[in-house]
Design a protein around this motif. Structure first.
Motif, short mmCIF file in Angstrom:
data_model
loop_
_atom_site.label_atom_id
_atom_site.label_comp_id
_atom_site.label_asym_id
_atom_site.label_seq_id
_atom_site.Cartn_x
_atom_site.Cartn_y
_atom_site.Cartn_z
N VAL A 1 25.63 36.27 41.38
CA VAL A 1 26.58 37.22 40.80
C VAL A 1 26.75 38.38 41.78
O VAL A 1 25.81 39.12 42.04
CB VAL A 1 26.08 37.75 39.44
N LYS A 2 27.95 38.51 42.34
CA LYS A 2 28.23 39.59 43.29
C LYS A 2 29.10 40.65 42.61
O LYS A 2 30.19 40.34 42.12
CB LYS A 2 28.91 39.05 44.54
N VAL A 3 28.60 41.87 42.60
CA VAL A 3 29.29 42.97 41.95
C VAL A 3 29.82 43.92 43.04
O VAL A 3 29.07 44.37 43.90
CB VAL A 3 28.35 43.75 41.01
N LYS A 4 31.12 44.18 42.99
CA LYS A 4 31.77 45.00 44.02
C LYS A 4 31.95 46.43 43.51
O LYS A 4 32.42 46.65 42.39
CB LYS A 4 33.14 44.42 44.36
N GLY A 5 31.58 47.38 44.34
CA GLY A 5 31.77 48.79 44.02
C GLY A 5 32.63 49.47 45.06
O GLY A 5 33.24 48.82 45.92
N LYS A 6 32.68 50.80 44.98
CA LYS A 6 33.44 51.57 45.96
C LYS A 6 32.68 52.88 46.21
O LYS A 6 32.41 53.64 45.29
CB LYS A 6 34.85 51.87 45.45
N ILE A 7 32.34 53.10 47.47
CA ILE A 7 31.57 54.28 47.82
C ILE A 7 32.50 55.38 48.34
O ILE A 7 33.37 55.13 49.17
CB ILE A 7 30.47 53.95 48.88
N VAL A 8 32.31 56.58 47.77
CA VAL A 8 32.96 57.79 48.31
C VAL A 8 31.93 58.91 48.22
O VAL A 8 30.87 58.76 47.59
CB VAL A 8 34.22 58.18 47.49
N ASN B 1 30.28 52.44 41.02
CA ASN B 1 28.88 52.15 41.37
C ASN B 1 28.53 50.74 40.92
O ASN B 1 28.38 50.46 39.72
CB ASN B 1 27.95 53.17 40.72
N SER B 2 28.42 49.85 41.88
CA SER B 2 28.18 48.44 41.56
C SER B 2 26.87 48.23 40.82
O SER B 2 26.73 47.29 40.03
CB SER B 2 28.19 47.60 42.84
N MET B 3 25.90 49.11 41.05
CA MET B 3 24.59 48.93 40.40
C MET B 3 24.69 49.16 38.89
O MET B 3 24.00 48.50 38.11
CB MET B 3 23.56 49.87 41.03
N GLN C 1 37.52 44.57 31.52
CA GLN C 1 37.18 45.93 31.13
C GLN C 1 37.49 46.94 32.23
O GLN C 1 37.98 48.04 31.96
CB GLN C 1 35.69 45.99 30.76
N TYR C 2 37.22 46.56 33.48
CA TYR C 2 37.43 47.46 34.61
C TYR C 2 38.84 47.35 35.20
O TYR C 2 39.20 48.08 36.11
CB TYR C 2 36.37 47.23 35.70
N GLY C 3 39.59 46.37 34.71
CA GLY C 3 40.97 46.23 35.16
C GLY C 3 41.11 45.71 36.57
O GLY C 3 42.19 45.79 37.17
N LYS C 4 40.07 45.16 37.10
CA LYS C 4 40.11 44.58 38.45
C LYS C 4 38.92 43.64 38.61
O LYS C 4 38.00 43.64 37.78
CB LYS C 4 40.06 45.67 39.52
N GLU C 5 38.95 42.85 39.67
CA GLU C 5 37.85 41.91 39.90
C GLU C 5 36.67 42.64 40.53
O GLU C 5 36.61 42.82 41.74
CB GLU C 5 38.29 40.75 40.81
N VAL C 6 35.75 43.07 39.67
CA VAL C 6 34.55 43.76 40.17
C VAL C 6 33.37 42.80 40.26
O VAL C 6 32.36 43.10 40.89
CB VAL C 6 34.19 44.96 39.27
#
Length: 412
Positions: free
Chosen positions: A220-227, A238-240, A309-314
């Motif tokens: 299971v790969k969970v994608k996040g976005k860092i800023v 936060n993917s975690m 739920q997140y509206g995108k492929e996370v």
């Protein structure tokens, strides 16, 4: 009579050779050091008088004990694996011999205060008065499955030295990489040429198994976005945290530590992550095929729900089947289980017929055309520092092999 000293010497000579397999490797065997024991075993089979001894380019070993009867007898096989689990180190194994076990705590390592206690491992009390082989507390032992190899080699040697025991043609096979799920992948069933076989890869004395888990692995790969966290509002993902949602959404009580018998589970065995990406690795297990398929669907559905739920492929979840319940392939030839059960009874061993909460080479081999129930090899607490094996159980397993050969050769 099979000598206790001979069994101990042979077993110790195997476990002191490091054969840990590596799931990250693409070679077969997955580690070069497995060749050290593979080559030794091939030489040893020749030295005891086995015929047609071969070792192929992937370290699979096969050998033959020819029939000593004139009538037609099914060709049977006995199979074990020589790699050890990467779950715990198998380097520099120092076996300890405990004579006439007194039923009390065993100090494995005084310096590190590592104790093998019957208060926690109550199976120990079954073997009071027997000879145990343990670790020194810093490595696994390797009874899984070097005990099985020791028993097969010792049984073949005994049959060769006692030709009055009638038997048909027997094939033996030793495989690499079983602990990482690849033990049967390059096993040449046609070359092996047996009508059926038995893996000597079970645990306590009496175990006889022809059912195992259906198994799959999931990544299971969970994608996040860092800023920058100071300017993260509405931007950071936060993917975690999403991974945590995934973990907590699976049934908490359907995990290995809360299940037994025929109950299946989801097992999170590895997690690596940061804000940008978190990877979860699961194994999925169930004896029932319908429940097995349903478990996989639970993970797929949960993935879709969180993405919605997140509206995108996370989340991306990849599920791969690993092996299936051998029951489907063994039940049509149940006489092969009956023979093993009768062999145990004739040796005053109480058969413990139950389902394996795991898998063996036999599960894959059964689907490759070689029905292959599993028989006890004697060890306990596999894959860790508390592993041990009673020598008397190894002797009994060796006798079971000889008795199966004898019963199979009897005219009907």
């Amino acid at each position: 009579m099979i000598s206790k000293e001979h069994i101990i010497k042979r077993f110790v000579s195997y476990v002191t050779i490091d054969t840990e397999s590596d799931p990250t490797s693409n070679t077969t065997p997955s580690t070069k050091k497995q060749w050290d024991l593979a080559n030794k075993l091939a030489d040893e089979l020749k030295s005891i008088g086995m015929q047609d001894v071969t070792i192929d380019e992937n370290a699979y070993i096969m050998a033959t004990l020819p029939s000593n009867v004139k009538h037609k007898v099914p060709v049977i096989g006995f199979i074990s694996h020589f790699d050890t689990s990467p779950d715990f180190t198998g380097s520099n194994v120092k076996p300890q011999i405990i004579e006439k076990y007194n039923g009390k705590d065993i100090v494995l390592n005084k310096a590190e205060n590592i104790i093998l206690s019957p208060d926690y491992f109550d199976d120990l009390l079954q073997y009071k008065g027997q000879t145990l082989i343990t670790t020194d507390g810093t490595t696994l032992l390797g009874a899984d499955d070097k005990a099985g190899i020791c028993e097969i080699v010792s049984a073949m040697e005994y049959l060769i030295n006692n030709p009055e025991i009638e038997h048909g043609k027997i094939r033996v096979g030793f495989t690499p990489d079983e602990e990482i799920g690849r033990g049967a992948h390059k096993f040449d069933v046609k070359k092996f040429g047996a009508d059926w076989a038995y893996t000597m890869d079970g645990s306590q004395i009496g175990e006889l198994e022809y059912e195992n888990f259906n198994a799959a692995g999931a990544v299971v790969k969970v994608k996040g976005k860092i800023v920058h966290p100071g300017y993260a509002k509405g931007k950071m993902i936060n993917s975690m945290y999403i991974a945590q949602e995934f973990i907590n959404s699976l049934p908490r009580m359907e995990t290995p530590e809360h299940t037994d018998g025929y109950q299946g589970f989801f097992h999170l065995h590895d997690i690596h992550g940061n804000v940008e990406e978190t990877t979860l690795q699961y194994i999925i297990r169930d004896h029932d095929k319908k429940h097995f398929e349903a478990r996989k669907e639970v993970m797929v559905k949960l993935t879709n729900e969180l993405n919605s739920q997140y509206g995108k492929e996370v989340i991306v979840t990849e599920i791969k089947d690993q092996y299936y319940n051998m029951k489907e392939k063994v039940e049509p030839v149940m006489h092969i289980v009956d023979i093993a059960e009768e062999a145990m009874k004739q040796l005053n061993i109480e058969p413990l017929i139950k389902a394996i909460r795991g898998g063996t080479d036999g599960s894959q081999l059964s689907y490759m055309g070689l029905p292959c129930p599993n028989i006890f090899a004697g060890g306990h607490n596999f894959h860790g520092r508390y592993e041990y094996v009673p020598v008397e159980s190894m002797i009994k397993a060796t006798e079971v092999i000889c008795k199966i050969a004898e019963l199979t050769a009897k005219k009907k």
